[in-house]
Design a protein around this motif. Structure first.
Motif, PDB file in Angstrom:
ATOM      1  N   ARG A  31      67.240  62.908  64.091  1.00 33.26           N
ATOM      2  CA  ARG A  31      66.204  63.941  64.166  1.00 33.26           C
ATOM      3  C   ARG A  31      64.877  63.329  63.718  1.00 33.26           C
ATOM      4  O   ARG A  31      64.820  62.557  62.759  1.00 33.26           O
ATOM      5  CB  ARG A  31      66.639  65.108  63.269  1.00 33.26           C
ATOM      6  N   TYR A  50      67.445  70.125  59.659  1.00 24.65           N
ATOM      7  CA  TYR A  50      68.342  69.948  60.816  1.00 24.65           C
ATOM      8  C   TYR A  50      69.196  71.185  61.069  1.00 24.65           C
ATOM      9  O   TYR A  50      70.307  71.103  61.570  1.00 24.65           O
ATOM     10  CB  TYR A  50      69.216  68.698  60.640  1.00 24.65           C
ATOM     11  N   ASN A  84      68.660  62.243  59.629  1.00 29.89           N
ATOM     12  CA  ASN A  84      67.330  62.856  59.730  1.00 29.89           C
ATOM     13  C   ASN A  84      66.292  61.794  59.368  1.00 29.89           C
ATOM     14  O   ASN A  84      66.606  60.599  59.314  1.00 29.89           O
ATOM     15  CB  ASN A  84      67.228  64.121  58.868  1.00 29.89           C
TER      16      ASN A  84
END
Ligand SMILES: NC(=O)c1ccc[n+]([C@@H]2O[C@H](COP(=O)([O-])OP(=O)(O)OC[C@H]3O[C@@H](n4cnc5c(N)ncnc54)[C@H](O)[C@@H]3O)[C@@H](O)[C@H]2O)c1
Ligand SMILES: O=C(O)[C@H](O)COP(=O)(O)O
Length: 334
Positions: free
Chosen positions: A77, A82, A99
């Protein structure tokens, strides 16, 4: 003859438009497949099936798409949160997820502190009042401000951003409370805050509450009607974390209308951009009862020139390391 590329990396709905920075970091042996949409239903199965890795900006990523990621070695991400990614489905499919935790910490902390100080000093409210004065400044008609060093700020979530917020607030003399069940004993001493054991205690004792925790089953609706009622009369609420934490606009409106909540500043909403609601109409129309007491920014707390570049380069580097070494840094799930 066109050179055969070794890897295919998918990028969804990129905020900048052209994934040029990513291409530079990923290198010449990577073909980028750019999905220029946030609508997951438009991610074609055959395109997903070709990907060695996937980078996601604002799109949802659910089980249906994940089932097609048959050769994918990792999903990354671009941002911190998330909640729109089905990490359980990724874990079931054996696809690791990461992430991008460090790209905009300073920016979001600055944004939250700017919101805290300007609401605490009532800048917007007094700006609105002053515009209405026709015969001299009516300072005596304003509610006097309180001193920063007499006020308590409650920080919910003392991770990267929460800690950066505390470091910025300390020199002003605020008393600082923190609630974070994920931090080990002694963290409060290292960072410099007073630990509370539950959010209700923090809400009841803080003149200003600032939110810096993720949206999870535990935190969703943390400041619904009950949560807001637990706050001090005349308190200020700042949310640069996730809209889901204050998920009841009716309750927020009622609290602002009654004056129980003096003011709120919000960078993140459940629906972005926001839809229709009487509170949002009052904000859009600058209705007098709300003047300067509700401030909304368009989820741009993170967005500086530096952070935007850092975010894209860091996410791409994470993928390049994955392709080269089979290791996913900042990994969250198996
Ligand atoms: N507005 C923006 O532009 C923007 C940008 C970046 C991050 N964010 C959001 O800010 C939030 C914080 O980001 P961060 O980088 O500090 O993350 P982080 O992971 O470093 O810190 C989050 C902290 O929240 C704590 N936490 C988890 N559950 C909690 C609970 N029930 N109650 C209280 N604390 C809890 C964790 O233990 C952790 O210490 C995230 O929601 C992120 O998505 C927003
Ligand atoms: O996409 C988002 O949610 C934000 O714009 C940036 O991501 P983050 O808030 O999860 O860091």
């Amino acid at each position: 003859m066109t050179e055969q590329r070794k890897y295919v990396v998918g990028i969804t709905d990129h905020m900048i438009g052209t994934p040029d920075l990513e291409a530079e970091v990923l290198g010449k042996d990577v073909e980028i497949d750019f999905f220029a949409t946030t609508d997951e239903t438009l991610f074609a199965a055959d395109r997903l099936a070709r990907l060695d890795a996937l980078m996601v900006w604002g799109a949802r990523l659910g089980r249906r798409s994940i089932a097609h990621l048959t050769r994918c070695r990792g999903v990354v991400r671009y941002g911190v949160g998330y909640e729109k990614i089905d990490i359980a489905a990724l874990a079931d499919a054996g696809i690791p997820f990461a992430n991008n935790p460090d790209y905009g910490t300073e920016e979001v902390a600055d944004h939250a502190v700017a919101m805290i100080l300007s609401l605490q000093r009532r800048l917007w409210e007094h700006d609105a009042r002053a515009r209405g004065y026709t015969s001299g400044w009516q300072v005596h008609s304003l509610k006097p401000l309180s001193r920063a060093n007499r006020a308590t700020v409650g920080v919910v979530g003392v991770g990267r951003i929460g800690t950066a917020v505390i470091n910025r607030l300390k020199p002003f003399g605020f008393r600082i409370l923190g609630y974070d069940p994920g931090q080990p004993p002694g963290h409060e001493k290292a960072v410099g805050y007073e630990r509370t054991d539950n959010p209700s205690d923090l809400f009841a004792r803080s003149h200003i509450v600032t939110l810096h925790c993720p949206a999870t089953d535990e935190t969703r609706g943390m400041l619904d009607g009950d949560g807001l009622a637990r706050m001090k009369p005349g308190a200020i609420l700042v949310n640069t974390a996730r809209g889901e934490l204050i998920d009841d606009l009716d309750a927020l409106e009622a609290s602002l209308r009654s004056g129980h909540l003096a003011a709120a500043a919000i960078d993140t909403l459940v629906q972005e951009p926001p839809g229709d609601h009487p509170l949002l109409s009052a904000w859009r129309n600058r209705e007098d009862w709300l003047a300067g007491r509700l401030v909304i920014t368009p989820h741009n707390a993170f967005y500086s020139d530096h952070a935007a570049v850092e975010m894209r380069q860091n996410a791409a580097r994470t993928v390049r390391i994955l392709l080269d070494e089979g290791r996913l840094r900042n990994r969250i799930t198996a």
